[in-house]
Motif scaffolding. Structure first.
Motif, short mmCIF file in Angstrom:
data_model
loop_
_atom_site.label_atom_id
_atom_site.label_comp_id
_atom_site.label_asym_id
_atom_site.label_seq_id
_atom_site.Cartn_x
_atom_site.Cartn_y
_atom_site.Cartn_z
N ASP A 1 -32.89 28.85 46.23
CA ASP A 1 -32.68 30.09 46.98
C ASP A 1 -33.98 30.89 47.05
OD1 ASP A 1 -32.83 30.90 44.36
OD2 ASP A 1 -30.84 31.81 44.28
N PHE A 2 -35.09 30.19 46.96
CA PHE A 2 -36.42 30.77 47.13
C PHE A 2 -37.30 29.70 47.78
CE2 PHE A 2 -35.71 29.30 42.76
CZ PHE A 2 -36.64 28.28 42.66
N PRO A 3 -38.42 30.09 48.40
CA PRO A 3 -39.26 29.11 49.08
C PRO A 3 -39.99 28.20 48.09
CG PRO A 3 -39.72 31.35 49.85
CD PRO A 3 -38.90 31.46 48.61
N VAL A 4 -40.14 26.94 48.46
CA VAL A 4 -40.96 26.01 47.69
C VAL A 4 -41.95 25.34 48.64
CG1 VAL A 4 -39.26 25.58 45.88
CG2 VAL A 4 -39.28 24.14 47.92
N ARG A 5 -43.11 25.05 48.12
CA ARG A 5 -44.16 24.40 48.91
C ARG A 5 -44.31 22.96 48.40
NH1 ARG A 5 -46.82 24.18 53.68
NH2 ARG A 5 -49.00 23.58 53.45
N TYR A 6 -44.04 21.99 49.26
CA TYR A 6 -44.13 20.59 48.87
C TYR A 6 -45.49 19.99 49.22
CZ TYR A 6 -39.05 20.45 48.25
OH TYR A 6 -37.75 20.66 47.82
N ALA A 7 -45.93 19.05 48.39
CA ALA A 7 -47.14 18.27 48.68
C ALA A 7 -46.92 16.87 48.13
CB ALA A 7 -48.37 18.92 48.05
N ARG A 8 -47.05 15.86 48.99
CA ARG A 8 -46.87 14.48 48.55
C ARG A 8 -48.16 13.95 47.94
NH1 ARG A 8 -44.62 9.94 52.65
NH2 ARG A 8 -42.85 11.40 52.57
N VAL A 9 -48.05 13.31 46.78
CA VAL A 9 -49.20 12.63 46.18
C VAL A 9 -49.22 11.23 46.78
CG1 VAL A 9 -50.38 12.05 44.03
CG2 VAL A 9 -48.76 13.95 44.07
N LYS B 1 -54.68 21.35 43.20
CA LYS B 1 -55.63 22.35 43.68
C LYS B 1 -55.32 22.78 45.11
CE LYS B 1 -59.46 21.38 40.54
NZ LYS B 1 -60.88 20.97 40.38
N GLU B 2 -54.82 21.86 45.92
CA GLU B 2 -54.41 22.22 47.27
C GLU B 2 -53.24 23.21 47.23
OE1 GLU B 2 -53.50 18.69 49.42
OE2 GLU B 2 -55.54 17.90 49.33
N LEU B 3 -52.28 22.95 46.34
CA LEU B 3 -51.15 23.87 46.20
C LEU B 3 -51.61 25.24 45.70
CD1 LEU B 3 -48.48 21.46 44.70
CD2 LEU B 3 -48.37 22.58 46.93
N GLN B 4 -52.56 25.24 44.76
CA GLN B 4 -53.13 26.51 44.30
C GLN B 4 -53.73 27.29 45.46
OE1 GLN B 4 -54.67 25.58 39.75
NE2 GLN B 4 -56.15 26.03 41.32
N GLU B 5 -54.46 26.59 46.30
CA GLU B 5 -55.11 27.24 47.44
C GLU B 5 -54.07 27.82 48.39
OE1 GLU B 5 -57.65 25.29 50.82
OE2 GLU B 5 -59.00 25.69 49.11
N ASP B 6 -52.88 27.20 48.43
CA ASP B 6 -51.81 27.71 49.28
C ASP B 6 -51.11 28.91 48.66
OD1 ASP B 6 -52.28 25.79 51.20
OD2 ASP B 6 -50.70 24.44 50.52
N GLY B 7 -51.48 29.27 47.43
CA GLY B 7 -50.98 30.50 46.83
C GLY B 7 -49.77 30.35 45.94
N VAL B 8 -49.40 29.12 45.55
CA VAL B 8 -48.23 28.98 44.67
C VAL B 8 -48.54 29.60 43.31
CG1 VAL B 8 -47.55 26.87 45.86
CG2 VAL B 8 -48.84 26.69 43.74
N ARG B 9 -47.50 30.06 42.64
CA ARG B 9 -47.68 30.72 41.34
C ARG B 9 -47.44 29.78 40.16
NH1 ARG B 9 -44.99 36.75 42.22
NH2 ARG B 9 -46.30 37.33 44.00
N ALA B 10 -46.80 28.64 40.42
CA ALA B 10 -46.58 27.63 39.39
C ALA B 10 -46.39 26.30 40.08
CB ALA B 10 -45.37 27.96 38.52
N ILE C 1 -43.25 28.49 44.03
CA ILE C 1 -43.29 27.19 43.36
C ILE C 1 -43.88 26.13 44.28
CG2 ILE C 1 -41.91 25.37 42.28
CD1 ILE C 1 -41.91 27.92 40.67
N GLY C 2 -44.87 25.39 43.75
CA GLY C 2 -45.40 24.23 44.45
C GLY C 2 -44.89 22.98 43.76
#
Length: 255
Positions: free
Chosen positions: A52-60, A84-93, A29-30
């Motif tokens: 209880d799973f990893p999340v990838r944060y990105a500040r707008v 698009k940056e989160l997509q590039e990092d491989g998040v699935r949603a 998850i991003g």
């Protein structure tokens, strides 16, 4: 090409497919964050201990609360760039950590290549289908000035009459959360949330479920439920549901 592979015990004999631009993996998850700073307690969408799973944060970084509530149509470009940056990092949603980002839900799904759930409000159609025709959904939101039919329509809601909406913007402690500050009283916020929910249900006994719009509200969901004895939905119910779909694991057990 996406790779939805799962490596379990003794199950690692396959080719690993990953775009060269992807520098990391393992983030299902991003989450795109509004550019605002204040204490972030467990349960808040922006606190990684919530999951209880990893999340990838990105500040707008170009979108703060005042700009968000102007309904500036160019915000879609800022969200798209970060998505698009989160997509590039491989998040699935991808999730947007503010209910009012739902205004750009439909545009984001067309611009990005992974599933997008821009607002907790996208759960309303699913919540509604499980209730009696005579029942309504009670919504506690951060502000009412931009909680309008356009926002709801973008989140898949075609009948706003099914909703009872109550704002927390007059609550002294909660209303100060979504602004830049470095302190807050967690117990006071919890008490304000519980009181608002109790008042809403007392005034509208036909409410069959509650949805907490704001990403700052999930820490108080259990207390709200204990007070009103109803199902309580929020950002975390949505995020867990999405994660469970994009990270399926095989079942093991006795037959």
């Amino acid at each position: 090409m996406k790779h939805y592979g799962y490596i379990g015990k003794g199950d690692d004999d396959f080719d690993v497919v990953k775009p060269l631009a992807q520098q990391m993996s393992g983030y299902p998850i991003g989450i795109m964050l509004l550019n605002v700073g204040y204490p972030i307690v467990p349960g808040n969408v922006a606190n990684a201990c919530t999951y209880d799973f990893p999340v990838r944060y990105a500040r707008v970084r170009t979108v703060d609360s005042p700009r968000l509530h102007t309904k500036d149509p160019t915000i879609i470009d800022d969200l798209t760039a970060v998505g698009k940056e989160l997509q590039e990092d491989g998040v699935r949603a991808i999730i947007c950590a503010c209910g009012y980002f739902g205004r750009w839900q439909k545009q984001l799904t067309e611009r990005l290549d992974v599933p997008v759930y821009a607002s907790s409000l996208t759960q309303i159609p699913m919540i509604r289908i499980g209730l009696k025709k005579s029942q309504k959904i009670g919504i506690l939101c951060a502000v009412t000035r931009t909680f309008d039919d356009e926002l709801l329509s973008c989140c898949g809601v075609d009948d706003p009459s099914m909703l009872v909406v109550k704002s927390m913007e007059e609550a002294a402690e909660f209303s100060a959360i979504p602004r830049d500050r470095d302190t807050m009283n967690n117990a006071k916020v919890r008490a304000e949330m519980v009181q608002a929910a109790k008042e809403m249900v007392a005034e509208n006994p036909d409410i069959g479920a509650i949805l907490l719009e704001c990403s700052d509200m999930p820490p108080y969901a259990a207390a709200v439920q204990a007070a009103v004895n109803l199902p309580v939905y929020d950002f975390t119910t949505m995020i867990r549901w999405v994660e469970s779909a994009v990270c399926r694991k095989p079942f093991y057990g006795y037959i």
